[in-house]
Design an enzyme around this catalytic site. Structure first.
Site: not given
Ligand code: EPU
Length: 417
Positions: A24-25, A94, A118, A123, A306, A328, A398
């Site tokens: 998915k991701n 998201r 979620c 985030r 995850d 995280i 989802r």
């Molecule tokens: N963060 C910041 N600033 C930013 C971006 C992130 O402070 O601009 C912080 C976030 O608040 C968080 C941490 O950095 O505490 C990590 O966030 P990240 O941006 O890596 O997460 P994401 O890109 O929003 C993706 C996956 C998530 C997975 C995370 C971590 C997708 C669509 N989502 O989210 O997947 O948990 O990376 O590996 O790729 C899931 O599939 O259940 C899921 C939540």
């Protein structure tokens, strides 16, 4: 689907084979990449989960044409009709923020609702926005929307202050059509980022440094169509691997990239799980006595957040005290209260869940609030005596393709009600 509940009668051993769906991701940013070209992009091995359907609908609102056929998606965006990702779309996934970079790069304007997804803690998307601003975008927040505009984006050197998966993906996509060269440092190393880079290269992007934390993108004037098979979902595979570790179970997990699961394999091995890896399959046989562990979630190649909730469910059956530290996200323990309702003994101390095992689980009516917590609760229900009903199970759909059917095929008594 929104109102769905899942009923599980636990205590039945799981055995047989399960095939893993596409990631998915990886599929989410790759669908967003359709916006970077006017040509057709063909995807295979797409998981037909709710988040993907929402992303496909978002592309449709923007003006893309395409179709979903089985696990394949074809999509093309000959012209941007409206560079808008509405609140209705963004509130469920998201990943909608992933459309910001590509739309800006191709069209010079984007209006994207702040992302939902979620409720697992703060985030932020400040690094996405910082990077795009450095590339020349003007960005303002207006109510629920981020409004961004630019002339042609230009190449930059940018150091991510902390690792972000979708942040890395967003800036790589934006830089693919920017004027000049972009050097991104401290990039996320997740396999989904590498898979996206693979697709973008097929589309004509000039990207080097993939699989390292410094990625260099030489911007192109246009990108073209491509065909791409999405990598297997390591989180889905990890979830079934954990399911196989409960006593009495024996599962063959097929279509996996074991290299993507090294951190989980090492942890399960240290607990005493019996696993055999061969090629693209992993066979796991549950053990009666599992050792407790101490685990911390980290960016890839560390142990993934995850899989934190699902591992926590398994640790309720280990012989002793385990500790799972979540680093995280700052609020990703919603499953703990619900697992305790099933009879688990877990306490959350700051960023750490302390799990006392083994606990005898018994069925109850419980409620899930996020995707991975849902999977953890399903694992709990499979282990619990009697009936467990999981409310709000839309969350599960989802991100897990056909999970009830896949578990039924392994012998579970599980149904959607
Ligand atoms: N963060 C910041 N600033 C930013 C971006 C992130 O402070 O601009 C912080 C976030 O608040 C968080 C941490 O950095 O505490 C990590 O966030 P990240 O941006 O890596 O997460 P994401 O890109 O929003 C993706 C996956 C998530 C997975 C995370 C971590 C997708 C669509 N989502 O989210 O997947 O948990 O990376 O590996 O790729 C899931 O599939 O259940 C899921 C939540």
């Amino acid at each position: 689907m929104q109102q769905a509940r899942i009923s599980i009668r636990g205590g039945r051993p799981l055995s047989g084979t399960v095939s893993i769906s596409g990631a998915k991701n990886a599929a989410l940013p790759e669908l967003a990449a359709v916006c970077l070209s006017a040509d057709l992009v063909e995807f295979q091995n797409v998981p037909l989960v709710e988040d993907i359907k929402v992303m496909f609908a978002a592309l449709g609102e923007i003006g893309a044409r395409g179709e979903i056929r089985g696990n394949s998606i074809n999509a093309a965006l000959p012209a941007v009709k409206e560079a808008l990702v509405s609140h209705e779309i963004a509130k469920t996934t998201r990943a909608s923020v992933l459309l910001l970079g590509p739309l800006l790069a191709r069209h010079g304007f984007a209006k994207v609702s702040f992302p939902g997804g979620c409720p697992i803690g703060e985030r932020k998307i400040n690094f996405h926005l910082q990077g795009l601003e450095a590339m020349g975008a003007e960005i303002v927040a207006q109510g629920e929307y981020i409004i961004a505009k630019c002339k042609r984006l230009r190449g930059i050197e940018y150091l991510f202050p902390a690792k972000t998966v979708t942040g890395t993906e967003n800036l790589i996509m934006a830089a693919s059509l920017a004027q000049g060269t972009t050097v991104l440092r401290n990039c996320a190393l997740e396999p989904e980022v590498t898979d996206l880079v693979g697709l973008l290269r097929k589309m004509g992007a000039d990207i080097s440094g993939q699989d390292t934390d410094t990625i260099i993108i030489r911007g192109q004037a246009t990108l073209h169509g491509a065909a791409h098979r999405i990598i297997p979902d390591r989180i889905e595979a990890g979830t079934y691997l954990i399911a196989g570790c409960f006593a009495g179970n024996e599962i063959d997990i097929q279509g996996v990239m074991p290299g993507h699961l090294r951190s989980l394999l090492a942890i399960l091995d240290s607990m005493g799980a019996a696993m055999t890896v061969s090629g693209q399959s992993i066979r796991v046989k549950g053990q009666a006595a599992l050792a407790p562990v101490e685990v911390t979630t980290e960016p890839y190649p560390g142990f993934p957040t995850d899989l934190q909730a699902q591992l926590t469910t398994l640790l309720t059956q280990a012989q002793g005290v385990s500790r799972v530290r979540e680093r995280i996200f700052n609020d990703r323990f919603h499953h703990v209260g619900e697992l305790n309702r099933l009879g688990a003994a877990i306490e959350v101390e700051h960023d750490t869940a302390v799990i006392r095992g083994p606990a005898r689980l018994r069925g109850a009516v419980i409620k899930t609030t996020d995707l991975r917590a849902s999977a953890a609760l399903v694992l709990g229900g499979l282990q619990a005596a009697g009936e467990t009903v999981i409310e709000n199970s839309y969350q599960l759909f989802r991100g897990y393709e056909s999970m009830p059917q896949k578990l039924q095929n392994l012998g579970a008594d599980i149904k959607i009600i």
